[in-house]
Design a protein around this motif. Structure first.
Motif, PDB file in Angstrom:
ATOM      1  N   LEU A 287      -3.129  17.908  15.841  1.00 56.61           N
ATOM      2  CA  LEU A 287      -2.261  16.935  15.176  1.00 56.61           C
ATOM      3  C   LEU A 287      -2.135  15.675  16.012  1.00 56.61           C
ATOM      4  O   LEU A 287      -1.981  15.735  17.239  1.00 56.61           O
ATOM      5  CB  LEU A 287      -0.864  17.539  14.953  1.00 56.61           C
ATOM      6  CG  LEU A 287      -0.791  18.743  14.014  1.00 56.61           C
ATOM      7  CD1 LEU A 287       0.620  19.321  13.994  1.00 56.61           C
ATOM      8  CD2 LEU A 287      -1.226  18.361  12.599  1.00 56.61           C
ATOM      9  N   GLU A 288      -2.220  14.546  15.351  1.00 61.08           N
ATOM     10  CA  GLU A 288      -2.076  13.256  16.032  1.00 61.08           C
ATOM     11  C   GLU A 288      -0.997  12.442  15.330  1.00 61.08           C
ATOM     12  O   GLU A 288      -1.063  12.206  14.130  1.00 61.08           O
ATOM     13  CB  GLU A 288      -3.410  12.494  16.005  1.00 61.08           C
ATOM     14  CG  GLU A 288      -3.368  11.149  16.702  1.00 61.08           C
ATOM     15  CD  GLU A 288      -4.684  10.407  16.590  1.00 61.08           C
ATOM     16  OE1 GLU A 288      -4.824   9.582  15.644  1.00 61.08           O
ATOM     17  OE2 GLU A 288      -5.580  10.675  17.401  1.00 61.08           O
ATOM     18  N   LEU A 289      -0.004  12.019  16.090  1.00 60.85           N
ATOM     19  CA  LEU A 289       1.125  11.258  15.546  1.00 60.85           C
ATOM     20  C   LEU A 289       1.021   9.797  15.930  1.00 60.85           C
ATOM     21  O   LEU A 289       0.747   9.471  17.088  1.00 60.85           O
ATOM     22  CB  LEU A 289       2.447  11.832  16.075  1.00 60.85           C
ATOM     23  CG  LEU A 289       3.728  11.061  15.722  1.00 60.85           C
ATOM     24  CD1 LEU A 289       3.993  11.113  14.223  1.00 60.85           C
ATOM     25  CD2 LEU A 289       4.923  11.601  16.498  1.00 60.85           C
ATOM     26  N   THR A 290       1.227   8.923  14.961  1.00 60.58           N
ATOM     27  CA  THR A 290       1.299   7.490  15.252  1.00 60.58           C
ATOM     28  C   THR A 290       2.556   6.919  14.616  1.00 60.58           C
ATOM     29  O   THR A 290       3.026   7.400  13.579  1.00 60.58           O
ATOM     30  CB  THR A 290       0.076   6.718  14.693  1.00 60.58           C
ATOM     31  OG1 THR A 290      -0.035   6.962  13.292  1.00 60.58           O
ATOM     32  CG2 THR A 290      -1.201   7.132  15.395  1.00 60.58           C
ATOM     33  N   VAL A 352       9.646  10.275  20.043  1.00 53.54           N
ATOM     34  CA  VAL A 352       9.867  11.598  20.635  1.00 53.54           C
ATOM     35  C   VAL A 352      10.519  12.550  19.631  1.00 53.54           C
ATOM     36  O   VAL A 352      10.235  13.750  19.624  1.00 53.54           O
ATOM     37  CB  VAL A 352      10.722  11.512  21.923  1.00 53.54           C
ATOM     38  CG1 VAL A 352      10.009  10.691  22.980  1.00 53.54           C
ATOM     39  CG2 VAL A 352      12.108  10.966  21.654  1.00 53.54           C
ATOM     40  N   THR A 353      11.371  12.010  18.752  1.00 55.62           N
ATOM     41  CA  THR A 353      12.008  12.849  17.742  1.00 55.62           C
ATOM     42  C   THR A 353      10.984  13.366  16.741  1.00 55.62           C
ATOM     43  O   THR A 353      10.922  14.565  16.451  1.00 55.62           O
ATOM     44  CB  THR A 353      13.120  12.072  17.015  1.00 55.62           C
ATOM     45  OG1 THR A 353      14.073  11.606  17.966  1.00 55.62           O
ATOM     46  CG2 THR A 353      13.817  12.960  15.995  1.00 55.62           C
ATOM     47  N   MET A 354      10.159  12.471  16.200  1.00 58.34           N
ATOM     48  CA  MET A 354       9.150  12.886  15.228  1.00 58.34           C
ATOM     49  C   MET A 354       8.114  13.786  15.879  1.00 58.34           C
ATOM     50  O   MET A 354       7.601  14.725  15.255  1.00 58.34           O
ATOM     51  CB  MET A 354       8.480  11.650  14.607  1.00 58.34           C
ATOM     52  CG  MET A 354       7.545  11.995  13.445  1.00 58.34           C
ATOM     53  SD  MET A 354       8.436  12.721  12.043  1.00 58.34           S
ATOM     54  CE  MET A 354       7.409  14.155  11.695  1.00 58.34           C
ATOM     55  N   HIS A 359       5.646  19.214  16.218  1.00 58.25           N
ATOM     56  CA  HIS A 359       5.269  20.424  16.931  1.00 58.25           C
ATOM     57  C   HIS A 359       6.063  21.637  16.451  1.00 58.25           C
ATOM     58  O   HIS A 359       5.543  22.755  16.421  1.00 58.25           O
ATOM     59  CB  HIS A 359       5.435  20.208  18.439  1.00 58.25           C
ATOM     60  CG  HIS A 359       4.342  19.389  19.043  1.00 58.25           C
ATOM     61  ND1 HIS A 359       4.436  18.014  19.187  1.00 58.25           N
ATOM     62  CD2 HIS A 359       3.119  19.726  19.505  1.00 58.25           C
ATOM     63  CE1 HIS A 359       3.324  17.550  19.729  1.00 58.25           C
ATOM     64  NE2 HIS A 359       2.506  18.560  19.930  1.00 58.25           N
ATOM     65  N   TYR A 360       7.317  21.423  16.090  1.00 52.62           N
ATOM     66  CA  TYR A 360       8.143  22.531  15.588  1.00 52.62           C
ATOM     67  C   TYR A 360       7.568  23.070  14.275  1.00 52.62           C
ATOM     68  O   TYR A 360       7.560  24.276  14.039  1.00 52.62           O
ATOM     69  CB  TYR A 360       9.577  22.039  15.375  1.00 52.62           C
ATOM     70  CG  TYR A 360      10.606  23.134  15.329  1.00 52.62           C
ATOM     71  CD1 TYR A 360      11.391  23.428  16.443  1.00 52.62           C
ATOM     72  CD2 TYR A 360      10.823  23.887  14.181  1.00 52.62           C
ATOM     73  CE1 TYR A 360      12.345  24.436  16.410  1.00 52.62           C
ATOM     74  CE2 TYR A 360      11.769  24.888  14.128  1.00 52.62           C
ATOM     75  CZ  TYR A 360      12.539  25.160  15.248  1.00 52.62           C
ATOM     76  OH  TYR A 360      13.474  26.163  15.211  1.00 52.62           O
ATOM     77  N   PHE A 365       2.035  21.276   9.123  1.00 52.78           N
ATOM     78  CA  PHE A 365       1.261  20.039   9.203  1.00 52.78           C
ATOM     79  C   PHE A 365      -0.235  20.306   9.339  1.00 52.78           C
ATOM     80  O   PHE A 365      -1.050  19.461   8.976  1.00 52.78           O
ATOM     81  CB  PHE A 365       1.752  19.182  10.375  1.00 52.78           C
ATOM     82  CG  PHE A 365       3.079  18.532  10.120  1.00 52.78           C
ATOM     83  CD1 PHE A 365       3.240  17.609   9.102  1.00 52.78           C
ATOM     84  CD2 PHE A 365       4.193  18.843  10.887  1.00 52.78           C
ATOM     85  CE1 PHE A 365       4.465  17.011   8.850  1.00 52.78           C
ATOM     86  CE2 PHE A 365       5.425  18.259  10.649  1.00 52.78           C
ATOM     87  CZ  PHE A 365       5.557  17.344   9.625  1.00 52.78           C
ATOM     88  N   LEU A 366      -0.614  21.483   9.821  1.00 48.40           N
ATOM     89  CA  LEU A 366      -2.030  21.827   9.914  1.00 48.40           C
ATOM     90  C   LEU A 366      -2.570  22.358   8.594  1.00 48.40           C
ATOM     91  O   LEU A 366      -3.730  22.121   8.251  1.00 48.40           O
ATOM     92  CB  LEU A 366      -2.255  22.864  11.017  1.00 48.40           C
ATOM     93  CG  LEU A 366      -2.204  22.342  12.462  1.00 48.40           C
ATOM     94  CD1 LEU A 366      -2.243  23.495  13.447  1.00 48.40           C
ATOM     95  CD2 LEU A 366      -3.341  21.369  12.735  1.00 48.40           C
TER      96      LEU A 366
END
Length: 487
Positions: A287-290, A352-354, A359-360, A365-366
């Protein structure tokens, strides 16, 4: 008798800067951009622009901690550390930190779709009808009486009286009824109806007449109560038609819109498509977050204002006018530096919140399977990132994330936990999804009542009371069994 009491009260008082920061965190992307524009308009010491045009020394916030307000005391110009305001701090370091965004990345933004209001569209349609001035005044009054759902909830006599007393329009019920028929010709079909029955009839009369449409019209006009209660056996007996024809007539009715105004795109508002605040992508199975790049504006402190400080520092004879000016400059520089730092804190808080939420809920999300959503409350994320629960709430309540499975409101990932028959915690979202699937797969000729739904979920490992089933069904906007019945 005089009594004494000792009352201890623990309270936390937030500074004005902390309150402003909380408000910044709560803003979604588009509202944040508007707030940024307002701040730049109000503070000439705060500037935006291409960072390549300015020197690259990073803004070191630890060198500057004087964000206190004057609180009525005048700070003497001689006491201001001029050098503190002369550092080349145009490029804040947060530009290269948590946003994980570059100019090469796709900035997927939904456009703003502006449209006229519902009522203005109806007024515009009146221009296609030949009306004299008196008739047009009445027609516009009737359109103005239509509510957001497309109904006129007032009686004709009431409107006749209202026009006379408030508008100086003197007419009679017969004329108003005549003009009301014109309003009923406007789009969307069914608008201007006095009740649901009339609304459905208006829409049916605009359809091409067929056997099923004519039967549907007769049912709504003469057997409306039997239809609403789904007494299909009575309707078959009344009309002596085949089940197939009745089914086609019911299908025609079900295609109609009971709220013709509610579906109008410009219903009293400018339609605004969601601009995601975050994006989650799957890259090589990870997973990649932007964070939307619009949340990371290029800001710097005005060089002109710094030069004014330098001029004051270099001048030998400091006039009263110069001393007054340096007070103003200091205030604007204080405000600009604080705002830049607040944006940095906002950006870090959002990310950091998102990131913790991502991850939780990694399994969801996968895979995109809503049944994989884990029970998650605000405290879970607050504990992970070391923030206050109210701060996490501000991020979750108003922000959207773009995922491979669509754009989602972040607060929808939060849910309470319930125990399954194995004693494991499962998300209420998972249970609602399973309930929804069971109802979708039921025999619509014999829809399942809530007690049977409770039994089915119990068999699947979710021991839930009937009243809880009813609550979840209502939250999913699913009607009771009788109203789900088909023929």
């Amino acid at each position: 008798m005089l009594k004494q009491f000792l009352n201890l009260k623990l309270s936390q008082k937030l500074s004005p800067q902390q309150i402003q920061l909380m408000k910044l965190i709560q803003l979604p992307t588009q509202a944040f951009e508007q707030r940024l524009k307002e701040e730049m308009n109000e503070n000439p010491a705060l500037e935006g622009g291409n960072e390549d045009e300015y020197e690259k020394d990073e803004f070191e916030s630890e060198e500057y901690d004087d964000y206190d307000e004057f609180e009525g005391d005048r700070i003497e110009a001689e006491d201001i550390n001029i050098d503190e305001y002369l550092s080349n701090d145009e490029t804040p370091d947060y530009k290269t930190q948590v946003n994980n965004y570059s100019d090469d990345d796709d900035d997927r933004e939904s456009p703003l779709a502006a449209s006229v209001s519902f009522h203005q569209d109806l007024i515009n349609q009146l221009n296609t009808f030949i009306l004299n001035d008196a008739e047009r005044e009445i027609a516009e009054f009737l359109v103005g009486s239509i509510d957001d759902m497309g109904y006129i909830r007032r009686s004709v006599p009431d409107m006749v009286d209202d026009m006379a007393f408030t508008q100086g329009i003197y007419t009679d019920e017969k004329t108003v009824e005549k003009i009301l028929h014109i309003v009923h010709e406007l789009e969307p079909s069914g608008v201007g109806a006095r009740d649901l029955q009339e609304c459905l009839l208006l829409q049916l009369k605009h359809k091409t007449p067929t056997e099923s449409v004519e039967l549907a019209t007769d049912i709504i006009e003469n057997q409306f109560e039997a239809f609403t209660k789904k007494h299909y056996d009575k309707l078959l007996q009344k009309y002596g038609v085949s089940s197939e024809l009745l089914k086609k007539a019911i299908t025609e009715i079900e295609k109609l819109n009971p709220k013709p105004g509610g579906s109008f795109a410009g219903n009293n508002k400018i339609t605004e498509n969601v601009v995601p605040d975050f994006a989650i992508r799957i890259v090589d199975g990870e997973l990649e977050l932007t964070l939307n790049g619009r949340n990371a504006p290029t800001l710097h402190v005005s060089k002109d204002y710094q030069e004014m400080m330098q001029t004051y520092k270099d001048s030998r004879d400091k006039s009263n006018a110069q001393k007054d000016a340096v007070q103003f400059i200091k205030q604007k520089l204080d405000s600009a530096k604080w705002f830049i730092d607040a944006i940095k804190q906002r950006q870090e808080t959002l990310f950091v919140t998102m990131n913790a939420i991502m991850h939780y809920q990694q399994e969801f999300f996968l895979e995109g399977d809503e049944t994989k959503l884990k029970p998650m409350i605000l405290k879970d994320i607050a504990d992970m990132v070391g923030l206050d629960i109210s701060t996490v709430s501000r991020v979750a309540n108003s922000k959207y994330v773009e995922t491979p499975y669509g754009t989602k409101l972040i607060k929808e990932f939060f849910s309470e936990a319930m125990k399954n028959d194995q004693g494991e915690d499962v998300s209420t979202l998972e249970i609602k999804k399973i309930l929804q699937n069971v109802i979708e797969e039921e025999d619509k000729q014999k829809p399942l009542p809530d007690d049977q739904l409770a039994d089915i979920l119990k068999e699947k490992g979710y021991p839930i009371a009937r009243r809880t089933i009813a609550k979840y069904r209502e939250q999913l906007d699913i009607p009771v069994a009788r109203m789900r019945k088909k023929i």
